[in-house]
Design a protein around this motif. Sequence first.
Motif, PDB file in Angstrom:
ATOM      1  N   SER A  51      53.374  17.229  13.580  1.00 53.23           N
ATOM      2  CA  SER A  51      53.490  17.288  11.935  1.00 53.23           C
ATOM      3  C   SER A  51      52.661  16.510  11.714  1.00 53.23           C
ATOM      4  N   VAL A  52      51.594  16.958  10.500  1.00 58.61           N
ATOM      5  CA  VAL A  52      50.626  16.209   9.874  1.00 58.61           C
ATOM      6  C   VAL A  52      51.091  16.036   8.340  1.00 58.61           C
ATOM      7  N   SER A  53      51.038  14.780   7.659  1.00 60.94           N
ATOM      8  CA  SER A  53      51.214  14.685   6.535  1.00 60.94           C
ATOM      9  C   SER A  53      50.129  13.846   5.729  1.00 60.94           C
ATOM     10  N   ILE A  54      49.507  14.224   4.578  1.00 58.60           N
ATOM     11  CA  ILE A  54      48.363  13.619   3.792  1.00 58.60           C
ATOM     12  C   ILE A  54      49.098  13.425   2.445  1.00 58.60           C
ATOM     13  N   ASP A  55      48.947  12.182   1.930  1.00 62.25           N
ATOM     14  CA  ASP A  55      48.994  11.665   0.566  1.00 62.25           C
ATOM     15  C   ASP A  55      47.595  10.946  -0.113  1.00 62.25           C
ATOM     16  N   VAL A  56      47.604  11.654  -1.089  1.00 61.99           N
ATOM     17  CA  VAL A  56      46.314  11.151  -2.086  1.00 61.99           C
ATOM     18  C   VAL A  56      46.568  10.532  -3.004  1.00 61.99           C
ATOM     19  N   LYS A  63      41.834   9.575  -3.655  1.00 66.72           N
ATOM     20  CA  LYS A  63      41.370   8.972  -2.414  1.00 66.72           C
ATOM     21  C   LYS A  63      42.654   9.142  -1.426  1.00 66.72           C
ATOM     22  N   LEU A  64      42.505   9.100  -0.139  1.00 69.34           N
ATOM     23  CA  LEU A  64      43.449   9.096   0.723  1.00 69.34           C
ATOM     24  C   LEU A  64      44.215   8.034   0.766  1.00 69.34           C
ATOM     25  N   GLN A 103      43.753  17.045   2.962  1.00 69.43           N
ATOM     26  CA  GLN A 103      43.263  16.103   1.760  1.00 69.43           C
ATOM     27  C   GLN A 103      42.694  16.728   0.841  1.00 69.43           C
ATOM     28  N   GLU A 104      41.748  17.578   0.962  1.00 67.97           N
ATOM     29  CA  GLU A 104      41.148  18.282   0.006  1.00 67.97           C
ATOM     30  C   GLU A 104      42.073  18.954  -1.163  1.00 67.97           C
TER      31      GLU A 104
END
Length: 448
Positions: A33-38, A42-43, A129-130
Amino acid sequence: MTQSLSDITENMIAQARKSGADASDAIAVDGTSVSIDVRAGKLEHAERSEGVDIGLRVFVGQRSAIVSSSDARPETVAIMAERAVAMAKEAPEDPHAGLADPSQLARDRDSTSLDMFDPSAEPDPAALQEAAVQAEAAALANDGVSQVQSASAGYGKRRVHLAATNGFSGGYTRTDSSLSCVAISGSGTGMERDYDYDSRIYYSDLRDPSEIGRIAAERAVERAGARKPKTGSYPVLFDERIASSLIGHLVGAINGAAIARGSSWLRDAMGEQVLPSSMSLIEDPRRPRAFSSRMFDAEGLPTARRAIIEDGVLTGWTLDLANARKLGLESTASAVRGTSGPPSPSLTNLALTQGAQSRDDLIRDMGTGLLITSLIGSTVNPNTGDYSRGASGFWVENGEITHPVNECTVAGNLRDMLMRLTPANDARPHLSKVIPSLLVEGLTLAGD
């Protein structure tokens, strides 16, 4: 990991047999699993997890025990099996527990037709992220938005394999991708929050990030200036986003575990009308490209489409093997399980009969009442079906939305509420629960 999940499960049941088990089943799950919050473009947080979990259930006569681990090495499995058998010998007897008879097992175990797995490459974290950045930017472009609480993107891949001494061995792979945005309007005590999201099996099916951010912002701004509604009895329209919670209470009440305990407000309703005669509730575990689809359940039984409620009449409970045996019935192939617990009954893909009218049509026809878009807390009596929940949404006067409302309570009895349903035609077909907006006549609102 050099061992396949099939090899791991076969080794577990072999070790159980070697340790003295009369029968056993084993489950192995691995995933990524991969999770990205901005935040502010920005990250803010990135997380990736990978791992394998295993579970072993053993039977010694009518006694059983379950052990689990995140270590699938052969030496660890051997120790697990020994401990599980030792635990089972000390456990109380349960005449209803046990594996399926080989004649009951699914023959077709190939999940390819269910299209649950996106074969394309895992999305690059930079792409996730984008997407989150675009959603946040679209939300902030609305002048009424004071801040974006979160903008997130994620991806997951999960493989499952089940094997048992009755001859069953089968597995499948699932993927999911998601994108969400939570926007806030106002400031101080006048803050209001709302969201939009999307979740799909195929990453390419996700809605445009800018659309998700824009809709989250519009929803948050629409809620600005909310106030309490009038107290009284009014029609209440449950928005499609939260209407599945009503059907969820119905689903919980026909769960075989609750029926076997006698703790359900529908325990005596078999064969009775529980929805309007124009409505049916269908379970289809083999619907392609749906999150809960499966060819077989967690006990190896073949799944099949069935009408849980047909023309308003309740036709059956949701059963795994153990609860079916307690009730003197047959399993509905509804078992689910994790690595650390026994099977239990649960439904998969549901679809409720949709109506001929749009949500806007129902708003126009309801006169004066409440459109609920968010529910808070829950007080539902499992024995009586008495229902009380905090709610917020929009007040409707003369068939038109006039202003946002919050800090109110909606109450009724589920048995009565479900018999007064009028469905819209706005259910989203890709979801596991295809439930439209639902209008309920004559609920009690507690506000000003």
